[in-house]
Design a protein around this motif. Structure first.
Motif, PDB file in Angstrom:
ATOM      1  N   ASP A  10     -16.271  34.715  49.793  1.00 17.39           N
ATOM      2  CA  ASP A  10     -16.086  35.590  50.951  1.00 17.39           C
ATOM      3  C   ASP A  10     -16.755  36.941  50.701  1.00 17.39           C
ATOM      4  N   ASP A  11     -16.794  37.776  51.744  1.00 21.60           N
ATOM      5  CA  ASP A  11     -17.516  39.049  51.677  1.00 21.60           C
ATOM      6  C   ASP A  11     -16.943  39.974  50.613  1.00 21.60           C
ATOM      7  N   THR A  12     -15.625  39.986  50.478  1.00 22.34           N
ATOM      8  CA  THR A  12     -14.992  40.849  49.476  1.00 22.34           C
ATOM      9  C   THR A  12     -15.424  40.465  48.070  1.00 22.34           C
ATOM     10  N   GLU A  13     -15.450  39.177  47.792  1.00 21.62           N
ATOM     11  CA  GLU A  13     -15.864  38.716  46.460  1.00 21.62           C
ATOM     12  C   GLU A  13     -17.323  39.040  46.196  1.00 21.62           C
ATOM     13  N   VAL A  14     -18.175  38.859  47.205  1.00 22.64           N
ATOM     14  CA  VAL A  14     -19.596  39.165  47.044  1.00 22.64           C
ATOM     15  C   VAL A  14     -19.779  40.640  46.714  1.00 22.64           C
ATOM     16  N   THR A  15     -19.089  41.509  47.425  1.00 24.44           N
ATOM     17  CA  THR A  15     -19.177  42.951  47.173  1.00 24.44           C
ATOM     18  C   THR A  15     -18.709  43.290  45.760  1.00 24.44           C
ATOM     19  N   GLN A  16     -17.618  42.706  45.338  1.00 28.53           N
ATOM     20  CA  GLN A  16     -17.098  42.946  43.990  1.00 28.53           C
ATOM     21  C   GLN A  16     -18.078  42.480  42.927  1.00 28.53           C
ATOM     22  N   LEU A  17     -18.692  41.324  43.154  1.00 27.87           N
ATOM     23  CA  LEU A  17     -19.645  40.778  42.190  1.00 27.87           C
ATOM     24  C   LEU A  17     -20.889  41.668  42.073  1.00 27.87           C
ATOM     25  N   LEU A  18     -21.332  42.230  43.194  1.00 29.93           N
ATOM     26  CA  LEU A  18     -22.462  43.156  43.156  1.00 29.93           C
ATOM     27  C   LEU A  18     -22.151  44.363  42.291  1.00 29.93           C
ATOM     28  N   ASP A  19     -20.990  44.938  42.477  1.00 24.48           N
ATOM     29  CA  ASP A  19     -20.583  46.100  41.682  1.00 24.48           C
ATOM     30  C   ASP A  19     -20.476  45.748  40.204  1.00 24.48           C
ATOM     31  N   ILE A  20     -19.916  44.597  39.906  1.00 26.61           N
ATOM     32  CA  ILE A  20     -19.750  44.156  38.515  1.00 26.61           C
ATOM     33  C   ILE A  20     -21.107  43.952  37.852  1.00 26.61           C
ATOM     34  N   ALA A  21     -22.023  43.310  38.566  1.00 27.77           N
ATOM     35  CA  ALA A  21     -23.344  43.023  37.994  1.00 27.77           C
ATOM     36  C   ALA A  21     -24.084  44.299  37.643  1.00 27.77           C
ATOM     37  N   ILE A  22     -24.079  45.252  38.552  1.00 26.73           N
ATOM     38  CA  ILE A  22     -24.770  46.517  38.313  1.00 26.73           C
ATOM     39  C   ILE A  22     -24.190  47.217  37.090  1.00 26.73           C
ATOM     40  N   ALA A  23     -22.873  47.235  36.987  1.00 25.23           N
ATOM     41  CA  ALA A  23     -22.216  47.911  35.863  1.00 25.23           C
ATOM     42  C   ALA A  23     -22.477  47.204  34.543  1.00 25.23           C
ATOM     43  N   GLU A  24     -22.393  45.883  34.535  1.00 28.95           N
ATOM     44  CA  GLU A  24     -22.564  45.123  33.289  1.00 28.95           C
ATOM     45  C   GLU A  24     -23.988  45.208  32.766  1.00 28.95           C
ATOM     46  N   ILE A  25     -24.949  45.093  33.665  1.00 23.55           N
ATOM     47  CA  ILE A  25     -26.342  45.112  33.232  1.00 23.55           C
ATOM     48  C   ILE A  25     -26.759  46.509  32.792  1.00 23.55           C
ATOM     49  N   ALA A  26     -26.331  47.521  33.521  1.00 23.94           N
ATOM     50  CA  ALA A  26     -26.671  48.900  33.148  1.00 23.94           C
ATOM     51  C   ALA A  26     -26.095  49.255  31.785  1.00 23.94           C
ATOM     52  N   ALA A  27     -24.911  48.730  31.482  1.00 24.32           N
ATOM     53  CA  ALA A  27     -24.256  49.062  30.224  1.00 24.32           C
ATOM     54  C   ALA A  27     -24.878  48.349  29.025  1.00 24.32           C
ATOM     55  N   SER A  28     -25.643  47.291  29.283  1.00 27.45           N
ATOM     56  CA  SER A  28     -26.142  46.478  28.175  1.00 27.45           C
ATOM     57  C   SER A  28     -27.634  46.601  27.947  1.00 27.45           C
ATOM     58  N   SER A  29     -28.314  47.472  28.693  1.00 28.42           N
ATOM     59  CA  SER A  29     -29.765  47.561  28.535  1.00 28.42           C
ATOM     60  C   SER A  29     -30.261  48.984  28.704  1.00 28.42           C
ATOM     61  N   SER A  30     -31.166  49.391  27.841  1.00 25.84           N
ATOM     62  CA  SER A  30     -31.841  50.681  27.959  1.00 25.84           C
ATOM     63  C   SER A  30     -33.119  50.599  27.150  1.00 25.84           C
ATOM     64  N   GLY A  31     -34.070  51.454  27.481  1.00 23.33           N
ATOM     65  CA  GLY A  31     -35.306  51.393  26.719  1.00 23.33           C
ATOM     66  C   GLY A  31     -36.356  52.363  27.208  1.00 23.33           C
ATOM     67  N   ALA A  32     -37.575  52.181  26.694  1.00 26.53           N
ATOM     68  CA  ALA A  32     -38.724  53.010  27.050  1.00 26.53           C
ATOM     69  C   ALA A  32     -39.619  52.207  27.988  1.00 26.53           C
ATOM     70  N   VAL A  33     -39.918  52.774  29.149  1.00 24.90           N
ATOM     71  CA  VAL A  33     -40.640  52.049  30.190  1.00 24.90           C
ATOM     72  C   VAL A  33     -42.025  52.661  30.399  1.00 24.90           C
ATOM     73  N   MET A  34     -43.034  51.800  30.374  1.00 22.05           N
ATOM     74  CA  MET A  34     -44.408  52.217  30.646  1.00 22.05           C
ATOM     75  C   MET A  34     -44.760  51.814  32.079  1.00 22.05           C
TER      76      MET A  34
END
Length: 273
Positions: free
Chosen positions: A127-151
């Protein structure tokens, strides 16, 4: 030609038109062209046996992605690829397994493939609520696990500045901006990046694809291509990038692709055939 044959051909044509985007999604989801294409082929095999899921969907594209997602889920979100046992591929799968179920899928469907929340809900049966929650979770999880130098390899100053802002806002460092193949190679040697963000048509008519290939001879880093000419890369005739964004792009698309690429720490080299 009979009416039945005409309908079959029309259906096949519509599926064929959407297939490059399914393959793009599959590569971004798995971090590998080989692994992603196996899922795409499996999806087509299912449709050949029973195309009702695709025909009953509001659009062919939505039905195609829904069929793909059903296979992705039932296979445990991983296919056994005997020729992909290198450390980077294994690391990518380990990272994928650690994420919340459906979070990356929802993020890619929204930001890269452009589906609405309602369409995503039908694709993954949520449902829409779950989709919205999953979007927020994905952004937070990926941002927290990756960083680097970008060319950044981009010849248009305004676009290059926009990309710099997006990258730095994500918490990454920009090593510099190259406008030509020669500048890109020199920049890559001077300050080795952990990710390359590249256009394919550069200022002096040199090729961003060639520039990336030159750089990847001495580097093993992920690549995100941003181009007004996606058809030049979505051909199926040669290795393709796991991350490809069409111009004009949206900020969320770039944010997602950069985070995804760094998250996987893997790439698909574009060697000319």
């Amino acid at each position: 030609m009979t009416e039945s044959n005409t309908m079959d051909n029309t259906f096949s044509d519509h599926v064929a038109a959407e297939l490059p985007y399914l393959r793009r999604y599959a590569r971004a989801l798995t971090g590998s062209q080989g692994r992603g294409d196996k899922y795409a082929v499996a999806t087509l095999d299912v449709i050949l046996r029973d195309r009702s899921t695709v025909e009953e969907a509001p659009t062919i594209k939505e039905g195609l992605f829904r069929c793909f997602h059903a296979i992705w889920v039932t296979s445990g979100r991983q296919l056994s690829i005997e020729d992909e046992v290198d450390g980077l591929a294994r690391k990518a799968q380990d990272h994928l397994a650690a994420l919340t179920t459906n979070a990356r899928e929802v993020l890619l469907l929204k930001t890269i493939e452009g589906f609405t929340r309602e369409e995503i809900g039908r694709i993954i049966e949520a449902d829409d609520t779950e989709v919205t929650q999953l979007l927020d979770i994905a952004i937070a999880e990926i941002a927290a696990s990756s960083s680097g130098a970008v060319m950044i390899i981009e010849d248009e100053p305004i676009i290059a500045a926009d990309l710099e802002d997006i990258v730095t806002d994500l918490g990454h460092r920009v090593t510099g901006v190259a406008r030509t193949r020669t500048e890109a190679v020199a920049l890559g040697k001077a300050d080795k990046p952990s990710l390359i963000l590249a256009d394919i048509q550069l200022a002096d008519n040199s090729s961003g694809i060639d520039a990336v290939n030159d750089l990847l001879e001495g580097l093993d880093v992920p690549v995100v291509f941003i181009t007004a000419f996606p058809e030049r890369l979505l051909t199926g005739d040669r290795p393709e990038p796991a991350f490809l964004i069409s111009k004009p792009f949206k900020v969320d698309q770039v944010r997602s692709a950069v985070s995804q690429a760094l998250f996987f720490s893997t790439t698909e080299t574009l060697h000319n055939s």
